[in-house]
Scaffold this active site. Sequence first.
Site, PDB file in Angstrom:
ATOM      1  N   GLU A   1     -25.778  50.809  60.038  1.00 32.77           N
ATOM      2  CA  GLU A   1     -25.079  51.059  58.782  1.00 32.77           C
ATOM      3  C   GLU A   1     -26.021  50.769  57.612  1.00 32.77           C
ATOM      4  O   GLU A   1     -26.858  49.871  57.673  1.00 32.77           O
ATOM      5  CB  GLU A   1     -23.833  50.176  58.692  1.00 32.77           C
ATOM      6  CG  GLU A   1     -22.784  50.593  59.708  1.00 32.77           C
ATOM      7  CD  GLU A   1     -21.508  49.753  59.671  1.00 32.77           C
ATOM      8  OE1 GLU A   1     -20.479  50.257  60.124  1.00 32.77           O
ATOM      9  OE2 GLU A   1     -21.538  48.606  59.199  1.00 32.77           O
TER      10      GLU A   1
ATOM     11  N   CYS B   1     -21.459  36.029  58.849  1.00 30.29           N
ATOM     12  CA  CYS B   1     -21.948  37.413  58.904  1.00 30.29           C
ATOM     13  C   CYS B   1     -21.460  38.138  60.153  1.00 30.29           C
ATOM     14  O   CYS B   1     -21.673  37.675  61.281  1.00 30.29           O
ATOM     15  CB  CYS B   1     -23.469  37.398  58.872  1.00 30.29           C
ATOM     16  SG  CYS B   1     -24.192  39.024  59.103  1.00 30.29           S
TER      17      CYS B   1
ATOM     18  N   SER C   1     -35.120  40.620  52.102  1.00 28.53           N
ATOM     19  CA  SER C   1     -34.302  39.408  52.121  1.00 28.53           C
ATOM     20  C   SER C   1     -34.416  38.732  53.483  1.00 28.53           C
ATOM     21  O   SER C   1     -34.292  39.381  54.520  1.00 28.53           O
ATOM     22  CB  SER C   1     -32.847  39.793  51.857  1.00 28.53           C
ATOM     23  OG  SER C   1     -32.036  38.659  51.950  1.00 28.53           O
TER      24      SER C   1
ATOM     25  N   CYS D   1     -21.580  42.454  51.436  1.00 29.91           N
ATOM     26  CA  CYS D   1     -22.508  41.513  52.068  1.00 29.91           C
ATOM     27  C   CYS D   1     -21.920  40.838  53.303  1.00 29.91           C
ATOM     28  O   CYS D   1     -20.835  40.268  53.241  1.00 29.91           O
ATOM     29  CB  CYS D   1     -22.829  40.414  51.060  1.00 29.91           C
ATOM     30  SG  CYS D   1     -24.509  40.411  50.605  1.00 29.91           S
TER      31      CYS D   1
ATOM     32  N   CYS E   1     -28.085  41.712  65.160  1.00 29.51           N
ATOM     33  CA  CYS E   1     -28.974  40.636  64.716  1.00 29.51           C
ATOM     34  C   CYS E   1     -28.805  39.448  65.659  1.00 29.51           C
ATOM     35  O   CYS E   1     -27.703  39.148  66.112  1.00 29.51           O
ATOM     36  CB  CYS E   1     -28.624  40.213  63.292  1.00 29.51           C
ATOM     37  SG  CYS E   1     -29.706  38.912  62.657  1.00 29.51           S
TER      38      CYS E   1
ATOM     39  N   SER F   1     -32.132  33.558  51.685  1.00 30.41           N
ATOM     40  CA  SER F   1     -30.748  33.085  51.820  1.00 30.41           C
ATOM     41  C   SER F   1     -30.765  31.571  51.907  1.00 30.41           C
ATOM     42  O   SER F   1     -31.311  31.014  52.858  1.00 30.41           O
ATOM     43  CB  SER F   1     -30.114  33.657  53.099  1.00 30.41           C
ATOM     44  OG  SER F   1     -30.047  35.043  53.002  1.00 30.41           O
ATOM     45  N   LEU F   2     -30.176  30.926  50.933  1.00 28.06           N
ATOM     46  CA  LEU F   2     -30.216  29.466  50.885  1.00 28.06           C
ATOM     47  C   LEU F   2     -28.875  28.880  51.342  1.00 28.06           C
ATOM     48  O   LEU F   2     -28.797  28.180  52.326  1.00 28.06           O
ATOM     49  CB  LEU F   2     -30.542  29.044  49.449  1.00 28.06           C
ATOM     50  CG  LEU F   2     -31.221  27.696  49.254  1.00 28.06           C
ATOM     51  CD1 LEU F   2     -32.481  27.575  50.077  1.00 28.06           C
ATOM     52  CD2 LEU F   2     -31.526  27.495  47.772  1.00 28.06           C
ATOM     53  N   HIS F   3     -27.837  29.145  50.601  1.00 26.90           N
ATOM     54  CA  HIS F   3     -26.446  28.799  50.938  1.00 26.90           C
ATOM     55  C   HIS F   3     -26.127  27.308  50.997  1.00 26.90           C
ATOM     56  O   HIS F   3     -24.955  26.937  50.922  1.00 26.90           O
ATOM     57  CB  HIS F   3     -25.992  29.462  52.239  1.00 26.90           C
ATOM     58  CG  HIS F   3     -26.267  30.938  52.260  1.00 26.90           C
ATOM     59  ND1 HIS F   3     -26.081  31.744  51.162  1.00 26.90           N
ATOM     60  CD2 HIS F   3     -26.754  31.750  53.227  1.00 26.90           C
ATOM     61  CE1 HIS F   3     -26.424  32.984  51.458  1.00 26.90           C
ATOM     62  NE2 HIS F   3     -26.836  33.010  52.696  1.00 26.90           N
TER      63      HIS F   3
ATOM     64  N   CYS G   1     -25.586  34.010  61.892  1.00 21.50           N
ATOM     65  CA  CYS G   1     -25.100  33.234  60.733  1.00 21.50           C
ATOM     66  C   CYS G   1     -23.574  33.245  60.750  1.00 21.50           C
ATOM     67  O   CYS G   1     -22.956  34.267  61.075  1.00 21.50           O
ATOM     68  CB  CYS G   1     -25.622  33.828  59.435  1.00 21.50           C
ATOM     69  SG  CYS G   1     -27.422  33.842  59.367  1.00 21.50           S
TER      70      CYS G   1
ATOM     71  N   GLY H   1     -29.510  42.994  60.360  1.00 21.10           N
ATOM     72  CA  GLY H   1     -30.743  42.463  60.928  1.00 21.10           C
ATOM     73  C   GLY H   1     -31.519  41.565  59.996  1.00 21.10           C
ATOM     74  O   GLY H   1     -31.290  41.529  58.793  1.00 21.10           O
ATOM     75  N   GLU H   2     -32.439  40.810  60.603  1.00 25.01           N
ATOM     76  CA  GLU H   2     -33.354  39.940  59.852  1.00 25.01           C
ATOM     77  C   GLU H   2     -34.696  40.689  59.779  1.00 25.01           C
ATOM     78  O   GLU H   2     -35.403  40.800  60.794  1.00 25.01           O
ATOM     79  CB  GLU H   2     -33.482  38.595  60.584  1.00 25.01           C
ATOM     80  CG  GLU H   2     -34.680  37.759  60.209  1.00 25.01           C
ATOM     81  CD  GLU H   2     -34.811  37.447  58.724  1.00 25.01           C
ATOM     82  OE1 GLU H   2     -33.910  36.819  58.163  1.00 25.01           O
ATOM     83  OE2 GLU H   2     -35.840  37.851  58.133  1.00 25.01           O
TER      84      GLU H   2
ATOM     85  N   CYS I   1     -29.015  49.570  50.445  1.00 20.90           N
ATOM     86  CA  CYS I   1     -29.190  48.374  51.265  1.00 20.90           C
ATOM     87  C   CYS I   1     -29.475  48.880  52.681  1.00 20.90           C
ATOM     88  O   CYS I   1     -28.597  49.476  53.318  1.00 20.90           O
ATOM     89  CB  CYS I   1     -27.871  47.597  51.190  1.00 20.90           C
ATOM     90  SG  CYS I   1     -27.848  46.109  52.132  1.00 20.90           S
TER      91      CYS I   1
END
Length: 354
Positions: A90, A121, A193, A342, A114, A216-218, A118, A161-162, A107
């Site tokens: 996607e 996600c 990202s 997201c 992935c 990505s911190l969060h 997380c 994905g990363e 995007c």
Amino acid sequence: MQCIKDLTLEEITNYVVELGYEKFRARQIWYAIYSQRINDFEKISTLPKELRLRLKKDFYINAIVDCKKEQSIDGTVKFLFLLRNGSAVESVYIPWDRGLKERKTLCVSSQVGCALGCSFCATGKLGLKRNLSAGEIIDQIFECEKLLGIKLTNIVFMGMGEPLQNYKNVVNALKILTDEEIKLFSRKNITVSTSGIVPKIYELANLERPVKLAVSLHSTFDVLREKLMPIAKRWSLKELRDAVVFYYRKTKIPITYEYILFEGLNDNQDELRRLVKFARTVPSKVNLIPFHRIDFVKLNDFERQLNPANKEKIEEFRNMLRSEGIRCFVRSSSGYEINGACGQLAFANIKLNI
Ligand code: SF4
């Protein structure tokens, strides 16, 4: 057979030279595919007929064979691209228009599924099916432009994905996208990202034409961050910060931190103070992201308890960061109702054999 877009210019040059042709033939192929967007080798009229036939035997041009799209009321379009081997990814088109300033962002995905899991996600729930090739990454962009009849202005690697776990193919795609002759995109309009794959951040900093980096911190506490993003167990916040400092010093490009605000979890004064300190390490900005529910996938106890911070809280957090001199923006929830926001990409409502 292989997708010709998976090859670098150097690899195409080696291919034509091995066949006995002069090097400039590679540039002609490159120009025809990326500048003229020709998708049939027989139509590349600058090439000798025998070379066109040979290319047709060895390669295909389009990595995407079919597409379904869904449009949200805010103009966001979610694409489901079907790939040659039957798998799918996607991508999400996000228009942004503020009078004189207009952005057309795609995007893109870098993997099918992935591996990182997380907790917020949906893509992570799929597990990793496979890496995308450079051609499959590029063709998400080309197909979007063709189907919508537009020229994209910005590319963000924030889909499925990363990206830094598919490093080689993502870097090959970046080299094509920022190639100085075909000029598809300015490197300033491309963002990669990452959840924080520390060794690869160091490598990415050494690209000839580096791009923007979003992290990505969060949470600014290792313990909470590890719960939200299991990959954080591999590299501490200190190691991540050192990598980010290196990236900035090498590229001189300010860093973006992504921070999803969860009610009662990471929206407190302690986090705020530490976030200010973290963001001040090098020039940066903070994007606050509303949490988008992913109840359409199977969740564990911790994940079920994640709740979005309310609008007032997000604004309060933004105002407090700004009052400390941190550039801070609240990201919109574009595409939420079509599960295109997201963290929501997971082929919802679609039966696929991937
Ligand atoms: S947020 Fe990114 S890294 Fe984490 S599971 Fe989702 S796609 Fe993977």
